[in-house]
Structure formats: C-alpha cells, structure tokens
Scaffold this active site. Structure first.
Site, PDB file in Angstrom:
ATOM      1  N   ARG A 131     -12.437 -23.984  -7.058  1.00 32.95           N
ATOM      2  CA  ARG A 131     -11.331 -24.820  -6.707  1.00 32.95           C
ATOM      3  C   ARG A 131     -10.364 -23.869  -6.177  1.00 32.95           C
ATOM      4  NH1 ARG A 131      -7.006 -26.775  -5.863  1.00 32.95           N
ATOM      5  NH2 ARG A 131      -5.954 -28.522  -6.883  1.00 32.95           N
TER       6      ARG A 131
ATOM      7  N   TYR B  16      -3.002 -47.968  -8.005  1.00 32.31           N
ATOM      8  CA  TYR B  16      -2.512 -46.736  -7.446  1.00 32.31           C
ATOM      9  C   TYR B  16      -1.891 -47.163  -5.979  1.00 32.31           C
ATOM     10  CZ  TYR B  16      -4.567 -43.738 -10.860  1.00 32.31           C
ATOM     11  OH  TYR B  16      -4.866 -43.233 -11.947  1.00 32.31           O
TER      12      TYR B  16
HETATM   13  O1  CP3 Z   1     -16.851 -36.985 -13.102  1.00 34.10           O
HETATM   14  C1  CP3 Z   1     -16.761 -36.025 -12.099  1.00 34.10           C
HETATM   15  O2  CP3 Z   1     -16.933 -34.878 -12.524  1.00 34.10           O
HETATM   16  C2  CP3 Z   1     -16.657 -36.327 -10.735  1.00 34.10           C
HETATM   17  C3  CP3 Z   1     -15.453 -36.504 -10.128  1.00 34.10           C
HETATM   18  C4  CP3 Z   1     -14.323 -37.501 -10.348  1.00 34.10           C
HETATM   19  C5  CP3 Z   1     -12.927 -36.734 -10.110  1.00 34.10           C
HETATM   20  N1  CP3 Z   1     -12.222 -38.096 -10.238  1.00 34.10           N
HETATM   21  C6  CP3 Z   1     -12.503 -35.734  -9.872  1.00 34.10           C
HETATM   22  C7  CP3 Z   1     -11.193 -35.188  -9.933  1.00 34.10           C
HETATM   23  C8  CP3 Z   1     -14.282 -38.760 -10.788  1.00 34.10           C
HETATM   24  C9  CP3 Z   1     -15.426 -39.703 -11.259  1.00 34.10           C
HETATM   25  C10 CP3 Z   1     -12.767 -39.059 -10.636  1.00 34.10           C
HETATM   26  C11 CP3 Z   1     -12.533 -40.547 -10.999  1.00 34.10           C
HETATM   27  C12 CP3 Z   1     -10.995 -40.821 -10.897  1.00 34.10           C
HETATM   28  N2  CP3 Z   1      -9.859 -40.371 -10.127  1.00 34.10           N
HETATM   29  C13 CP3 Z   1     -10.457 -41.881 -11.742  1.00 34.10           C
HETATM   30  C14 CP3 Z   1     -10.961 -42.820 -12.951  1.00 34.10           C
HETATM   31  C15 CP3 Z   1     -11.372 -42.161 -14.075  1.00 34.10           C
HETATM   32  C16 CP3 Z   1     -10.187 -41.834 -14.819  1.00 34.10           C
HETATM   33  O3  CP3 Z   1     -10.096 -40.653 -15.354  1.00 34.10           O
HETATM   34  O4  CP3 Z   1      -9.546 -42.925 -15.407  1.00 34.10           O
HETATM   35  C17 CP3 Z   1      -9.171 -41.768 -11.634  1.00 34.10           C
HETATM   36  C18 CP3 Z   1      -8.034 -42.803 -12.149  1.00 34.10           C
HETATM   37  C19 CP3 Z   1      -8.670 -40.964 -10.530  1.00 34.10           C
HETATM   38  C20 CP3 Z   1      -7.597 -40.650  -9.747  1.00 34.10           C
HETATM   39  C21 CP3 Z   1      -7.054 -39.399 -10.023  1.00 34.10           C
HETATM   40  N3  CP3 Z   1      -7.621 -38.089  -9.516  1.00 34.10           N
HETATM   41  C22 CP3 Z   1      -6.194 -38.710 -10.830  1.00 34.10           C
HETATM   42  C23 CP3 Z   1      -5.194 -39.532 -11.820  1.00 34.10           C
HETATM   43  C24 CP3 Z   1      -5.860 -37.256 -10.918  1.00 34.10           C
HETATM   44  C25 CP3 Z   1      -5.117 -36.256 -11.510  1.00 34.10           C
HETATM   45  C26 CP3 Z   1      -5.249 -36.182 -12.898  1.00 34.10           C
HETATM   46  C27 CP3 Z   1      -6.170 -35.740 -13.504  1.00 34.10           C
HETATM   47  O5  CP3 Z   1      -7.140 -36.244 -14.337  1.00 34.10           O
HETATM   48  O6  CP3 Z   1      -6.692 -34.751 -13.282  1.00 34.10           O
HETATM   49  C28 CP3 Z   1      -7.249 -36.920 -10.000  1.00 34.10           C
HETATM   50  C29 CP3 Z   1      -7.461 -35.450  -9.784  1.00 34.10           C
HETATM   51  C30 CP3 Z   1      -8.802 -35.283  -9.831  1.00 34.10           C
HETATM   52  N4  CP3 Z   1     -10.014 -35.882  -9.546  1.00 34.10           N
HETATM   53  C31 CP3 Z   1      -9.273 -33.708 -10.511  1.00 34.10           C
HETATM   54  C32 CP3 Z   1     -10.787 -33.964 -10.393  1.00 34.10           C
HETATM   55  C33 CP3 Z   1     -11.672 -32.684 -10.874  1.00 34.10           C
HETATM   56  C34 CP3 Z   1      -8.226 -32.638 -10.695  1.00 34.10           C
HETATM   57  C35 CP3 Z   1      -7.899 -32.090  -9.296  1.00 34.10           C
HETATM   58  C36 CP3 Z   1      -7.617 -30.703  -9.247  1.00 34.10           C
HETATM   59  O7  CP3 Z   1      -8.655 -29.851  -9.318  1.00 34.10           O
HETATM   60  O8  CP3 Z   1      -6.420 -30.324  -9.333  1.00 34.10           O
END
Ligand code: CP3
Length: 345
Positions: free
Chosen positions: A41, A153
């Site tokens: 990252r 969203y």
């Molecule tokens: O599970 C895994 O390892 C696969 C990857 C994955 C991510 N997001 C990577 C991610 C999966 C399956 C998701 C699903 C996801 N994304 C959901 C549903 C599951 C849940 O947690 O309720 C939702 C609501 C999202 C939307 C989302 N994406 C949010 C709210 C955020 C920011 C806050 C947070 O929890 O990190 C993201 C960003 C995100 N998605 C990151 C990752 C690893 C962090 C990004 C970073 O590196 O800054």
C-alpha cells in the site's frame, strides 16, 4: 477423518457436510493491520492497488500465507462497480466518498449497467494471478456489495455521515429507491457472475447496512433485491454467503434469500442463531475486538463457538479492525485448527 484440502473443507462446510475441522478465514484479512499489506500500500493508492492485478493478487495471496487461513478473498472493494456505473468515487483517509451522490430520477437514469469483462478487465486478471499463487487446493472467494448497501453509499455520498439519506429516500420517494435497486440487482448479478466465470469458488454478498431498515422494509428493500441477485446467478452455481451487520431482528426471514451460508455479526449467539436458520450453514461470529485480548481467551471463545455439527465456517462477526495485532489474528486461526469434528469441552 482423512485431512481435507482447504478447498474441500470450505466447500463441504458451506454444504453442511462433515469436515475434519471447521474452515476459517477473516473478513478484510488483507487490510491495514497487516504489514505485508502496508508494504504494498506504501507503493500505491488504494484504487491503484485494486486495479493493478499484480498488486491485488500479491496482497490477496500474502494474507493467506501470513495467516494460514483456509480461503483467499480477492482484494477489491464493494464500491468499485459504482464507479463503473458512472459515479465518481474517491477513497480518502476517512473512507470512501461519492462527490455527486444519486438523489434524483435523472441521477438514477444516468447510471449505466457495466459489462465487467470490458469495464473491469483487471478483475479476471487478478483472479487468474491469485489462483497461480494459491494453487488449486485453496478456495478463492469473490464478493460484491448487496444492492441495498450499495444504494446506501451511493445516495449518502460520505461514509459515516449520510447513510441515513437512503432511509429518507425510502419514505419520501420509495419508487425512486426501487428504481435504483432494480439497476443495482443487474449490476451486482453481472459482477458476481463475472467473478464466478473467472474462477471463484464461492461468493459473498455484503449487506452491511441492511439493519438500518425496519423488518418489513428489510424484506422489501434488502432481502428482495438480494434474492433476485442470487436467482439471476442460475443453477448450478457456487455457494453464496450473505453478510449483514445486525441480523438478529430478521433471522427468520433469511432462509428466503436462497443462499447457502449466513455470515453472522457478533451481537448475537451463534448457536441460537443457527437454530433459527434451518437448512443453512453459518459463518462467523467472533467479536473482532476479541483479537485484542489474550490468546488464551481467543482460544476459549473459539471452543465455545464450536458446536461440532457440520455447517460452520469460522470468521469474525465483521471485518478485522485496523489496529488488530497480527498475533491476535494468528491466534484465532491457530485455535480453529486445534478443533476436531467433535465438540470440544
Ligand atoms: O476482505 C478482504 O480482505 C477483501 C477486500 C475488501 C475490502 N473491502 C478492502 C478495503 C472487502 C471484502 C471490502 C468490503 C467492503 N468495503 C465493505 C463491506 C464489509 C464491511 O466492512 O462492512 C464495505 C462497507 C466497504 C466500503 C469501504 N471500503 C469502507 C467503508 C472503507 C474505509 C474504511 C475501512 O474500513 O477501511 C473502505 C476502504 C478499504 N477497503 C480498505 C481495504 C483494505 C482500506 C483502504 C486503505 O488501505 O486505506
């Protein structure tokens, strides 16, 4: 019983068949808590990571290696298909943001139904690379956001702040919300079908925010569209897992979804919930915060969740928290690996 491969173990558990021990993986297992993720990252933005097959595959595979889990989950995000629908999407440090949220009929009508093969060619490429990395014996999970959660969203715009916009829309303009959901059913079904065609062994639908709805509205605006997505996949198809946070109030409706596995949040008792989900396997539901506690406590909690009956995939009750110690995640996986098919005292 002979030891099974992780793929056999996972697929058998989804079908509620006997296993040597329950399978285990962790929602968000490739995430900010993990040094191998942080390392990759540091070289790329979150979006670049998702859209560069080499990088997405690298973090996917390394999470499996670092933790020793029984399944890989493709590195991506539930919101990426919304961008392909024509909606601007940004990932800020605070989370995702839609600068121009969907709030009108013209906004809904402007959304297109993308063709994943041409609009997100990086997906199939990443899936192929992950498969080369994990081999044939480890299952690979694809996923998508369920229509209602994506609508929350897309109408709200900013994470944490305006997720209630979707509930306002439900009362002010229910027909508009239904039009948006109809479009999302098509988008989500195509997105999942594409991942299945590219080689995923199972798929998970994330309906994280469905518990914002009253039970009757849950059936109409969340369960109904999710069921249509699952139906659109046809048969035969790989197992479908449905996750929502806060499902205790609507458990009795979930068998109507037509999925194989319900992923439970941690705010309810796993054994009691199972009793209300006849014919379905369950996934979950350790409190993600438990991984901050002593390893001995994690082990005791895992034993208490082990019912001994087939049809349980160990996981957390929501995604792993960003500050989780890797040792806690490893202790969880190790504790499940100590289990046998029989209940442990
Ligand atoms: O599970 C895994 O390892 C696969 C990857 C994955 C991510 N997001 C990577 C991610 C999966 C399956 C998701 C699903 C996801 N994304 C959901 C549903 C599951 C849940 O947690 O309720 C939702 C609501 C999202 C939307 C989302 N994406 C949010 C709210 C955020 C920011 C806050 C947070 O929890 O990190 C993201 C960003 C995100 N998605 C990151 C990752 C690893 C962090 C990004 C970073 O590196 O800054």
């Amino acid at each position: 019983m002979q030891p099974l491969t992780p793929r056999e173990r996972f697929l058998r558990a989804c079908r509620r068949e006997p296993v040597d021990r329950p399978p285990v993986w962790i929602m968000r297992q490739a995430g900010r808590y993990l040094p191998s993720y942080q390392e990759v990252r540091a070289r790329a933005s979150f979006m670049e990571l998702c859209k560069t097959p080499d990088l997405a595959a690298e973090v996917t595979v390394r999470a499996v290696e670092d933790l020793g889990v029984d399944a890989a989950i493709l590195f991506s995000d539930i919101l990426l298909p919304c961008e392909s629908m024509g909606l601007d999407l940004e990932f800020t440090d605070a989370g995702p943001r839609f600068p121009s949220p969907v709030r009108s009929a013209s906004g809904v009508d402007a959304l297109r139904v993308p063709d994943p093969a041409s609009d997100s060619p990086y997906l199939a490429e990443a899936i192929a690379r992950v498969r080369r990395g994990i081999g044939e014996d480890v299952p690979l999970l694809g996923f998508a956001g369920a229509p209602f959660t994506l609508a929350a969203y897309m109408t709200g715009g900013e994470v944490g702040k305006r997720l209630d916009t979707v509930i306002e829309m439900r009362y002010r303009e229910p027909a508009l919300l239904e039009r948006l959901l109809d479009r999302l059913v098509e988008v989500v079904a195509a997105h999942l079908a594409h991942q299945i065609d590219a080689g995923c062994d199972a798929v998970q639908l994330f309906d994280t925010w469905a518990s914002l709805l009253s039970p009757a509205d849950f059936r109409r605006f969340a369960l109904g569209p999710a069921r249509r997505v699952i139906q659109a996949l046809g048969t035969p198809r790989p197992p479908v897992i449905y996750y929502m946070k806060g499902s205790a109030g609507v458990l009795d409706d979930l068998p109507d979804l037509g999925c194989e596995v319900i992923s439970l949040d941690w705010m309810q008792d796993l054994h009691r919930a199972r009793g209300r989900l006849p014919g379905l396997a369950v996934q979950g539901n350790l409190d993600p915060a438990a991984l901050f506690g002593p390893e001995e406590q994690v082990r005791a909690l895992v034993r208490a969740q082990h019912g001994g009956q087939p049809g349980h995939v160990f996981n957390l009750g929501h995604g792993i928290l960003p500050r989780t110690p890797v040792s806690g995640a490893r202790a969880f996986v190790a504790a499940v690996k100590e289990l046998s098919p029989a209940p442990v005292g």
